[in-house]
Write an enzyme that holds these catalytic residues in place. Structure first.
Site, PDB file in Angstrom:
ATOM      1  N   ASN A 174     -12.137  -1.128   5.222  1.00  0.00           N
ATOM      2  CA  ASN A 174     -10.797  -1.084   5.035  1.00  0.00           C
ATOM      3  C   ASN A 174      -9.981   0.153   4.721  1.00  0.00           C
ATOM      4  O   ASN A 174      -9.142   0.545   4.434  1.00  0.00           O
ATOM      5  CB  ASN A 174     -10.270  -2.043   3.895  1.00  0.00           C
ATOM      6  CG  ASN A 174     -10.823  -1.467   2.642  1.00  0.00           C
ATOM      7  OD1 ASN A 174     -11.621  -0.615   2.462  1.00  0.00           O
ATOM      8  ND2 ASN A 174     -10.190  -2.029   1.477  1.00  0.00           N
ATOM      9  N   LYS A 218     -10.100  -5.010  10.384  1.00  0.00           N
ATOM     10  CA  LYS A 218     -10.981  -4.472   9.666  1.00  0.00           C
ATOM     11  C   LYS A 218     -12.678  -4.508  10.310  1.00  0.00           C
ATOM     12  O   LYS A 218     -13.294  -3.647   9.806  1.00  0.00           O
ATOM     13  CB  LYS A 218     -11.261  -5.376   8.599  1.00  0.00           C
ATOM     14  CG  LYS A 218     -10.074  -5.046   7.595  1.00  0.00           C
ATOM     15  CD  LYS A 218     -10.261  -6.017   6.205  1.00  0.00           C
ATOM     16  CE  LYS A 218      -9.090  -5.614   5.227  1.00  0.00           C
ATOM     17  NZ  LYS A 218      -9.602  -6.336   3.607  1.00  0.00           N
ATOM     18  N   SER A 270       0.698  -1.310   0.084  1.00  0.00           N
ATOM     19  CA  SER A 270      -0.071   0.036   0.058  1.00  0.00           C
ATOM     20  C   SER A 270       0.806   1.327  -0.069  1.00  0.00           C
ATOM     21  O   SER A 270       0.587   2.205  -0.787  1.00  0.00           O
ATOM     22  CB  SER A 270      -0.693   0.132   1.088  1.00  0.00           C
ATOM     23  OG  SER A 270      -1.751  -1.010   1.087  1.00  0.00           O
ATOM     24  N   GLY A 305      -5.178 -11.822  -9.770  1.00  0.00           N
ATOM     25  CA  GLY A 305      -5.504 -11.075  -8.235  1.00  0.00           C
ATOM     26  C   GLY A 305      -5.092  -9.740  -8.124  1.00  0.00           C
ATOM     27  O   GLY A 305      -5.479  -8.901  -7.255  1.00  0.00           O
ATOM     28  N   ASP A 335     -12.956  -3.126  -0.976  1.00  0.00           N
ATOM     29  CA  ASP A 335     -12.663  -4.145  -1.713  1.00  0.00           C
ATOM     30  C   ASP A 335     -13.384  -4.947  -2.906  1.00  0.00           C
ATOM     31  O   ASP A 335     -13.060  -5.304  -3.766  1.00  0.00           O
ATOM     32  CB  ASP A 335     -12.585  -5.362  -0.455  1.00  0.00           C
ATOM     33  CG  ASP A 335     -11.450  -5.265   0.271  1.00  0.00           C
ATOM     34  OD1 ASP A 335     -10.367  -4.804  -0.172  1.00  0.00           O
ATOM     35  OD2 ASP A 335     -11.361  -5.854   1.419  1.00  0.00           O
ATOM     36  N   GLY A 356     -15.431 -15.961   2.828  1.00  0.00           N
ATOM     37  CA  GLY A 356     -14.723 -15.462   3.728  1.00  0.00           C
ATOM     38  C   GLY A 356     -15.195 -13.826   3.556  1.00  0.00           C
ATOM     39  O   GLY A 356     -16.036 -13.526   2.860  1.00  0.00           O
ATOM     40  N   GLY A 357     -14.321 -12.853   4.124  1.00  0.00           N
ATOM     41  CA  GLY A 357     -14.493 -11.455   3.915  1.00  0.00           C
ATOM     42  C   GLY A 357     -14.421 -10.961   2.633  1.00  0.00           C
ATOM     43  O   GLY A 357     -15.358 -10.270   2.234  1.00  0.00           O
ATOM     44  N   ASN A 362     -18.654 -23.125  -1.049  1.00  0.00           N
ATOM     45  CA  ASN A 362     -17.927 -22.855   0.153  1.00  0.00           C
ATOM     46  C   ASN A 362     -17.731 -24.621   0.689  1.00  0.00           C
ATOM     47  O   ASN A 362     -18.392 -25.323   0.730  1.00  0.00           O
ATOM     48  CB  ASN A 362     -18.151 -21.971   0.988  1.00  0.00           C
ATOM     49  CG  ASN A 362     -17.012 -21.571   1.854  1.00  0.00           C
ATOM     50  OD1 ASN A 362     -15.960 -21.513   1.596  1.00  0.00           O
ATOM     51  ND2 ASN A 362     -17.167 -21.340   3.194  1.00  0.00           N
ATOM     52  N   THR A 373      -6.109  -2.892   7.509  1.00  0.00           N
ATOM     53  CA  THR A 373      -5.852  -4.287   7.198  1.00  0.00           C
ATOM     54  C   THR A 373      -6.184  -5.253   8.272  1.00  0.00           C
ATOM     55  O   THR A 373      -6.505  -4.855   9.600  1.00  0.00           O
ATOM     56  CB  THR A 373      -4.906  -4.396   6.382  1.00  0.00           C
ATOM     57  OG1 THR A 373      -4.719  -5.823   5.588  1.00  0.00           O
ATOM     58  CG2 THR A 373      -3.441  -4.389   7.024  1.00  0.00           C
TER      59      THR A 373
HETATM   60  P1  ATR Z   1     -10.568 -13.437   3.513  1.00  0.00           P
HETATM   61  O1  ATR Z   1     -11.308 -12.668   4.687  1.00  0.00           O
HETATM   62  O2  ATR Z   1      -9.353 -13.095   3.115  1.00  0.00           O
HETATM   63  O3  ATR Z   1     -11.671 -13.790   2.433  1.00  0.00           O
HETATM   64  P2  ATR Z   1     -11.176 -15.859   5.139  1.00  0.00           P
HETATM   65  O4  ATR Z   1     -12.060 -14.893   5.914  1.00  0.00           O
HETATM   66  O5  ATR Z   1     -10.231 -16.483   5.937  1.00  0.00           O
HETATM   67  O6  ATR Z   1     -10.336 -14.932   4.379  1.00  0.00           O
HETATM   68  O7  ATR Z   1     -11.602 -16.847   4.339  1.00  0.00           O
HETATM   69  C1  ATR Z   1     -11.188 -17.910   3.946  1.00  0.00           C
HETATM   70  C2  ATR Z   1     -11.993 -18.552   2.837  1.00  0.00           C
HETATM   71  O8  ATR Z   1     -11.136 -19.499   2.335  1.00  0.00           O
HETATM   72  C3  ATR Z   1     -13.221 -19.445   3.399  1.00  0.00           C
HETATM   73  O9  ATR Z   1     -14.055 -19.384   2.527  1.00  0.00           O
HETATM   74  C4  ATR Z   1     -12.565 -20.724   3.690  1.00  0.00           C
HETATM   75  O10 ATR Z   1     -13.718 -21.972   3.803  1.00  0.00           O
HETATM   76  P3  ATR Z   1     -14.371 -22.097   5.272  1.00  0.00           P
HETATM   77  O11 ATR Z   1     -15.357 -20.950   5.220  1.00  0.00           O
HETATM   78  O12 ATR Z   1     -14.885 -23.581   4.871  1.00  0.00           O
HETATM   79  O13 ATR Z   1     -13.554 -22.013   6.337  1.00  0.00           O
HETATM   80  C5  ATR Z   1     -11.723 -21.166   2.575  1.00  0.00           C
HETATM   81  N1  ATR Z   1     -10.819 -21.901   2.874  1.00  0.00           N
HETATM   82  C6  ATR Z   1      -9.483 -21.788   3.440  1.00  0.00           C
HETATM   83  N2  ATR Z   1      -8.605 -22.870   3.126  1.00  0.00           N
HETATM   84  C7  ATR Z   1      -9.459 -23.498   2.777  1.00  0.00           C
HETATM   85  C8  ATR Z   1      -9.156 -25.143   2.101  1.00  0.00           C
HETATM   86  N3  ATR Z   1      -7.995 -25.617   2.448  1.00  0.00           N
HETATM   87  N4  ATR Z   1     -10.102 -25.651   1.736  1.00  0.00           N
HETATM   88  C9  ATR Z   1     -11.504 -25.025   1.145  1.00  0.00           C
HETATM   89  N5  ATR Z   1     -11.589 -23.842   1.563  1.00  0.00           N
HETATM   90  C10 ATR Z   1     -10.813 -23.095   2.227  1.00  0.00           C
END
Ligand code: ATR
Length: 280
Positions: A87, A66, A16, A244, A102, A131-132, A153, A62
């Site tokens: 953020n 957040k 950043s 990304g 985001d 996730g977020g 998911n 970050t």
């Molecule tokens: P962010 O906020 O950066 O999006 P996060 O909140 O940690 O990160 O979200 C991670 C995502 O990756 C979640 O959807 C998680 O799935 P779960 O909700 O089942 O935990 C997914 N994820 C992380 N590692 C994974 C893995 N090995 N296999 C499948 N899904 C995974």
């Protein structure tokens, strides 16, 4: 003089400062972007009080703050409220207003590479992960008018919670990862938002893409490595891919706009950012 910065932990490797110092230069504005690392043994409240006194123009927030920052804000933008995370904070006449850039940043990044996708909002979109980041992207796509956005998911409840954001015009199915893999040929835009495939686990991929449509756009928000296994697989199958790291640039572009009211053109920064990332 714009006094900007970042709070988080750890943030030593954040890109950043590099991005926003470039933006300041491009906009012809004087300013600085400082790092405020708040370690777990420090009081978050104390640090925030110090920041308030400093009367900065704005700052980014970050991981892991957040959500922690929200009670310290005077106002919350609707998008940040719906996403439940902030953020970007801007100082408006002494009041702190929280935003989340985001999801919109992701959409801007996608639009910069694939503008035609935005001409037909009935395309079938699949978001992998809940996730977020997935929440922000889902909300931004829905608000932009995309009508068919499925979520897949590992854990059903997180996907279900995101789907609660849906308005009446949006169709959203919740799928297991196995179901998404089976139906992959039905999707036009596939967005990978989990950390699977991130360095050092670069040989991992969340699902197989074998049945992918050749015309599909496959996007991964992981940017270390720049080309994940997920994107490599998609490329081999002849699909269009979307990197990304571009989301990093465009979420920052939107934050900069909130702070300075300056709209910058940044298409040419992509290559430079890739070089920076490769050097890490
Ligand atoms: P962010 O906020 O950066 O999006 P996060 O909140 O940690 O990160 O979200 C991670 C995502 O990756 C979640 O959807 C998680 O799935 P779960 O909700 O089942 O935990 C997914 N994820 C992380 N590692 C994974 C893995 N090995 N296999 C499948 N899904 C995974």
């Amino acid at each position: 003089m714009y006094d900007l910065g970042l709070i988080g932990f750890p943030i030593a490797h954040s890109l950043s400062p590099w991005i926003h110092e470039k933006f300041l230069q491009r906009a012809g504005l004087e300013g600085n972007y400082s790092m405020f690392e708040i370690s777990p043994d420090q009081s978050f409240e104390q640090k925030i009080k110090q920041l308030k006194k400093r009367n900065m123009n704005g700052f980014n927030v970050t991981v892991p703050f957040k959500q922690t920052i929200i009670p310290f804000l005077d106002q919350l933008d609707l998008e940040a409220e719906k996403i439940g995370a902030v953020n970007t904070v801007v100082n408006k006449n002494g009041k702190w207003v929280g935003y989340n850039t985001d999801g919109t940043g992701y959409l801007r990044a996608l639009k910069s590479k694939y503008p035609d996708v935005f001409k037909n909002k009935t395309v079938n979109v699949l978001i992998l992960g809940a996730g977020g980041a997935a929440r922000g992207i889902y909300y931004a796509m829905m608000m932009d008018g995309f009508k068919n956005i499925d979520i897949s998911n590992r854990t059903y409840t997180s996907a279900y919670n995101i789907a609660q954001l849906k308005n009446e015009e949006t169709n959203t199915a919740i799928l297991s990862l196995a179901e998404a893999e089976k139906k992959i040929h039905t999707y036009d835009v596939i967005i990978q938002t989990t950390s699977v495939g991130m360095r050092p686990d670069i040989h991992q991929s969340i699902i197989h893409l074998d049945q992918l449509k050749e015309t599909a756009i496959v996007s991964d928000i992981v940017y270390q490595p720049i080309e994940t296994k997920f994107l490599k697989d998609a490329k081999l199958l002849g699909a269009n891919i979307h990197y990304g790291h571009t989301m990093l640039l465009y979420q920052a572009q939107y934050a900069f706009e909130i702070w300075t009211n300056k709209q910058l053109i940044i298409n040419d920064m992509d290559e430079e950012l890739q070089q920076k990332l490769k050097g890490r």
